[in-house]
Motif scaffolding. Structure first.
Motif, short mmCIF file in Angstrom:
data_model
loop_
_atom_site.label_atom_id
_atom_site.label_comp_id
_atom_site.label_asym_id
_atom_site.label_seq_id
_atom_site.Cartn_x
_atom_site.Cartn_y
_atom_site.Cartn_z
N GLY A 107 0.77 -1.24 0.00
CA GLY A 107 0.00 0.00 0.00
C GLY A 107 0.80 1.29 0.00
N SER A 108 2.14 1.21 -0.16
CA SER A 108 2.96 2.42 -0.08
C SER A 108 2.79 3.33 -1.29
CB SER A 108 4.43 2.07 0.11
OG SER A 108 4.90 1.33 -1.01
N GLY A 109 2.27 2.81 -2.40
CA GLY A 109 2.05 3.66 -3.59
C GLY A 109 2.89 3.27 -4.79
N LYS A 110 3.40 2.03 -4.83
CA LYS A 110 4.29 1.59 -5.92
C LYS A 110 3.62 1.64 -7.29
CE LYS A 110 4.60 -2.25 -3.73
NZ LYS A 110 3.94 -1.74 -2.52
N THR A 111 2.45 1.03 -7.41
CA THR A 111 1.79 0.93 -8.72
C THR A 111 1.47 2.31 -9.26
OG1 THR A 111 0.88 -1.21 -8.01
CG2 THR A 111 -0.13 -0.18 -9.94
N THR A 112 0.91 3.16 -8.40
CA THR A 112 0.59 4.53 -8.81
C THR A 112 1.87 5.28 -9.18
OG1 THR A 112 -1.20 4.43 -7.18
CG2 THR A 112 -0.74 6.57 -8.14
N ARG A 137 -1.79 -9.48 -5.67
CA ARG A 137 -2.90 -8.59 -5.30
C ARG A 137 -4.00 -8.64 -6.36
NH1 ARG A 137 -3.08 -2.20 -3.61
NH2 ARG A 137 -4.80 -1.64 -5.02
N GLN A 143 -4.72 -2.81 -12.74
CA GLN A 143 -4.48 -1.45 -12.23
C GLN A 143 -3.34 -0.79 -12.98
OE1 GLN A 143 -3.36 -1.42 -8.08
NE2 GLN A 143 -3.40 0.81 -7.91
N LYS A 245 2.55 10.31 -0.81
CA LYS A 245 1.47 10.87 0.01
C LYS A 245 1.94 12.05 0.85
CE LYS A 245 -0.01 6.10 0.12
NZ LYS A 245 -0.38 4.91 0.90
N ASP A 247 1.13 14.87 0.26
CA ASP A 247 0.03 15.84 0.26
C ASP A 247 -0.76 15.70 1.57
OD1 ASP A 247 -2.37 13.90 -1.61
OD2 ASP A 247 -0.31 13.34 -1.15
N SER A 270 5.74 12.11 -4.27
CA SER A 270 4.43 11.99 -4.87
C SER A 270 3.47 12.83 -4.04
CB SER A 270 4.02 10.51 -4.85
OG SER A 270 2.72 10.36 -5.34
N GLY A 272 -0.01 13.49 -4.58
CA GLY A 272 -1.46 13.38 -4.79
C GLY A 272 -1.79 12.11 -5.54
N ASN B 87 -5.49 6.46 1.89
CA ASN B 87 -5.08 5.64 0.75
C ASN B 87 -4.13 4.50 1.14
OD1 ASN B 87 -5.35 8.67 0.13
ND2 ASN B 87 -5.79 7.70 -1.84
N1 LIG Z 1 -3.05 11.13 -1.62
C1 LIG Z 1 -2.15 10.36 -2.25
N2 LIG Z 1 -2.48 9.11 -2.54
C2 LIG Z 1 -1.56 8.35 -3.18
C3 LIG Z 1 -0.28 8.84 -3.55
N3 LIG Z 1 0.38 7.82 -4.17
C4 LIG Z 1 -0.45 6.77 -4.20
N4 LIG Z 1 -1.63 7.08 -3.60
C5 LIG Z 1 -2.78 6.24 -3.36
O1 LIG Z 1 -2.39 5.27 -2.41
C6 LIG Z 1 -3.14 4.07 -2.63
C7 LIG Z 1 -2.19 2.91 -2.77
O2 LIG Z 1 -1.49 3.06 -3.98
P1 LIG Z 1 -0.96 1.81 -4.81
O3 LIG Z 1 -0.23 2.36 -5.98
O4 LIG Z 1 -2.05 0.84 -5.06
O5 LIG Z 1 0.05 1.20 -3.76
P2 LIG Z 1 0.96 -0.09 -3.91
O6 LIG Z 1 2.23 0.15 -3.21
O7 LIG Z 1 1.10 -0.46 -5.35
O8 LIG Z 1 0.11 -1.18 -3.14
P3 LIG Z 1 0.38 -2.75 -3.13
O9 LIG Z 1 0.66 -3.16 -4.54
O10 LIG Z 1 -0.85 -3.34 -2.62
O11 LIG Z 1 1.55 -2.97 -2.23
C8 LIG Z 1 -4.01 4.32 -3.85
O12 LIG Z 1 -5.28 4.75 -3.38
C9 LIG Z 1 -3.31 5.46 -4.54
O13 LIG Z 1 -4.17 6.25 -5.32
C10 LIG Z 1 0.04 10.20 -3.19
O14 LIG Z 1 1.13 10.72 -3.42
N5 LIG Z 1 -0.93 10.90 -2.54
#
Ligand SMILES: Nc1nc2c(ncn2[C@@H]2O[C@H](COP(=O)(O)OP(=O)(O)OP(=O)(O)O)[C@@H](O)[C@H]2O)c(=O)[nH]1
Ligand SMILES: Nc1nc2c(ncn2[C@@H]2O[C@H](COP(=O)(O)OP(=O)(O)OP(=O)(O)O)[C@@H](O)[C@H]2O)c(=O)[nH]1
Ligand SMILES: [Mg+2]
Ligand SMILES: [Mg+2]
Lengths: 292, 279
Positions: A107-112, A137, A143, A245, A247, A270, A272, B87
């Motif tokens: 959930g740290s935001g890798k995919t995004t 996942r 995604q 995150k 923001d 990042s 937002g 998030n």
């Molecule tokens: N507000 C905000 N949300 C973010 C940011 N980067 C990512 N997100 C959100 O954080 C949540 C998790 O992002 P993912 O990209 O799914 O994270 P992940 O690390 O790929 O998650 P896993 O694959 O499950 O480990 C999503 O709701 C994204 O939209 C950011 O910089 N700001």
């Protein structure tokens, strides 16, 4: 904020002429409290305070009419230096495709972030391939595929039953034969306590020999940021960090903890949920934010 | 040694405070607990580290138990839970786990895909619906989340479904417009089914530092949080932010996430949690 608290401490000590080491200790206690409130790891705080104390025991500070300002200045400078001095770019040197792998906790935001990096690189005219190595996942591959469409990047993955290292190899081949400039690998979230998953991370790295191995870290991470970053660094060899995150209103002390224990540069922030919400990391801005 | 002549030294109290800080309970809670244990020691003249840690565990468990409450269910008709949080905290996965639990008890479940914003959010929930034999109610991407929640509650009432689990988009508590959207979703549910939602579960990532307290404060005020789920406690973080949340806001911790599979959900156990903080 900290400035006011420090000013208060020194005001109490005024009229004593030159300040003593004990006075500096008292002032630095306020700094320590502020950093702990900001989630900086307590061991990192201890070492950081010792560093600041050394610099503060100078005539400049002890005989100053505004010692609070002097101490804040030292704290800020030391922090900026720890956070990497000035912004460092992504290393895309060598023969294409430049390989970037993203790792991190769940959930740290890798995919995004993969999507954001892709958009960022596309804006500078590069051909980018996004590869999903997350077979665990639910809908992770879908995604990233959507983010590839949004960022104008190519997309590659294989059936969810496939070994992620094999997907990585396949992705690299596609990047090479498809004349992509950069190939970004998204991996599954994992905790550093999971030996099997950490071994997988190393195998993904071995499969594609990355130019950049990046740890994606949530700015709100608490005290464990150190242990997490160290474990990933030891296992795969990190080249950089991306903080996500920011923001939020998290002070972001994890950034200082991670910079201190790994010595690796924080390259991007990042800011937002949209793919455009992505900036080069600014150490001076982060230092001010952590100090609060 | 930490105890000299059977007395607790300042060094030991410092170390104890550090253990607490390290577990993310926060400076305020750590310092308060340190002061209380110092008082306790004067009263009881504790002789060994084991005794002292025992008293400390007791104090932490009491803070958590003091506000504890079980998960609510509707006296009749469908029970509705809404999962909220920032998030990536683990909302969608926790819904999958809750569905697994209820399905295991032979109950019927509807999942409302009210995250209509994030890429593949509905697809992710659909996989969990399939895995757990739950029904999923979803609309087009970008559609009104309140409408999805409305349809799901409507369907549950008309079909006699036991549980509705409403998945919402991750949102930072600092974004006023998103918090307003959340209030609207909850209002819509309440209008359709009096007494609902029976739980507004705030999902907090167990690796979170002090920002978790800000999150809880704002979500509690805006969304009427009735319980907290701390996720990812299978990692190295201790989730000590739960202590600060219970202590300062009086919110009950009800659930704990300990992994990514459908059965990795536990009811919150204050004693076990307090013990693990000092392990
Ligand atoms: N507000 C905000 N949300 C973010 C940011 N980067 C990512 N997100 C959100 O954080 C949540 C998790 O992002 P993912 O990209 O799914 O994270 P992940 O690390 O790929 O998650 P896993 O694959 O499950 O480990 C999503 O709701 C994204 O939209 C950011 O910089 N700001
Ligand atoms: N290790 C571990 N991972 C978890 C736990 N709960 C959720 N996760 C993982 O955390 C990541 C994010 O989970 P999601 O359920 O997508 O989180 P979310 O709150 O719905 O995210 P957004 O909708 O993007 O805000 C996924 O990789 C999950 O598998 C847990 O208790 N332990
Ligand atoms: Mg991902
Ligand atoms: Mg979700």
């Amino acid at each position: 904020g900290l400035s006011a608290r420090l000013a208060g401490v020194f005001k109490k000590l005024r009229g004593k002429g030159k300040l003593s080491e004990k006075d500096i200790d008292e002032a630095l206690r306020e700094v320590r409290l502020s950093l702990l409130e900001a989630d900086v790891n307590f061991k990192v705080v201890r070492e950081f305070i010792a560093q600041v104390k050394e610099k503060s025991l100078s005539a400049e500070v002890l005989e100053s009419l505004t010692p609070a300002q002097q101490v804040i200045k030292i704290v800020h400078e030391e922090m900026v230096e720890l956070l990497g001095g000035k912004a460092k770019p992504l290393d895309l040197s060598g023969n294409p495709p430049a390989v970037v792998v993203l790792y991190g906790l769940q959930g740290s935001g890798k995919t995004t972030t993969a999507g954001k990096l892709a958009l960022n690189l596309r804006k500078s005219g590069r051909r980018v391939l996004l590869v999903s190595c997350d077979v665990y996942r639910p809908a992770a591959q879908r995604q990233l595929e959507i983010l590839a469409e949004k960022s104008g990047a190519g997309f590659f993955t294989m059936d969810p039953g496939t070994d992620p290292a094999a997907i990585a190899r396949g992705g690299y081949e596609k990047a090479r034969t498809g004349a992509y400039d950069v190939v970004i690998f998204d991996t599954a979230g994992r905790t550093q306590l999971d030996d099997e998953m950490m071994d997988e991370a190393a195998r993904i790295r071995d499969a594609v020999s990355p130019r950049e191995s990046i740890l994606v870290v949530d700015a709100m991470t608490g005290q464990e940021a150190c242990k997490v970053a160290q474990a990933f660094d030891e296992k795969v060899g990190l080249t950089g960090i991306i903080l996500t995150k920011i923001d939020s209103d998290a002070r972001g002390g994890a950034a200082l903890s991670i910079a201190k224990v790994t010595g690796k540069p924080i390259k991007f922030a990042s800011t937002g949920e949209k793919l455009e919400d992505f900036q080069v990391f600014h150490p001076d801005r982060m230092a001010s934010r952590i100090l609060g | 040694s930490i105890f000299t002549g059977g007395r607790v030294t300042q060094e030991f109290l410092d170390e104890l405070e550090e253990v607490l800080i390290q577990s993310d309970v926060g400076l305020k809670a750590a310092m308060a607990l340190r002061d209380r244990i110092q008082e306790e020691n004067k009263k009881r003249n504790l002789k060994t580290p084991e005794e002292l840690f025992g008293v400390m565990e007791e104090m932490v468990a009491e803070i958590l138990e003091g506000v504890s409450e079980p998960l609510r269910t509707a006296p009749s008709g469908p029970t509705v839970y809404v999962l909220v949080g920032v998030n990536g905290a683990g909302k969608t996965t926790t819904i999958g786990k809750l569905a697994e639990r209820w399905r295991g008890q032979g109950k019927s479940v509807i999942m409302a895909a009210a995250d209509t914003f994030r890429a593949a959010a509905q697809e992710q929930l659909a996989v969990w619906a399939k895995r757990t034999g739950s029904t999923i109610i979803a609309h087009q991407s970008g559609s009104d989340p309140g409408a999805v929640a409305f349809d799901a509650v409507r369907a549950a009432i008309s079909r006699g479904v036991d549980l509705v689990l409403v998945d919402t988009a991750g949102r930072l508590h600092t974004k006023g417009n998103l918090m307003e959207e959340l209030k609207k979703i909850i209002r819509v549910i309440g209008r359709e089914l009096p007494g609902a939602p029976h739980e507004v579960i705030l999902v907090i990532d167990g690796t979170t530092g002090q920002n978790g307290l800000n999150q809880a404060r704002v979500f509690a005020e805006a969304a009427g949080v009735t319980g907290v789920c701390i996720t990812k406690l299978d990692g190295s973080s201790k989730g000590g932010i739960a202590v600060a949340i219970a202590d300062e806001l009086g919110l009950p911790i009800k659930l704990v996430g300990v992994g990514e599979s459908a059965d990795d959900l536990r009811d919150f156990d204050a004693r076990a949690f307090a013990k693990a903080l000092f392990a």
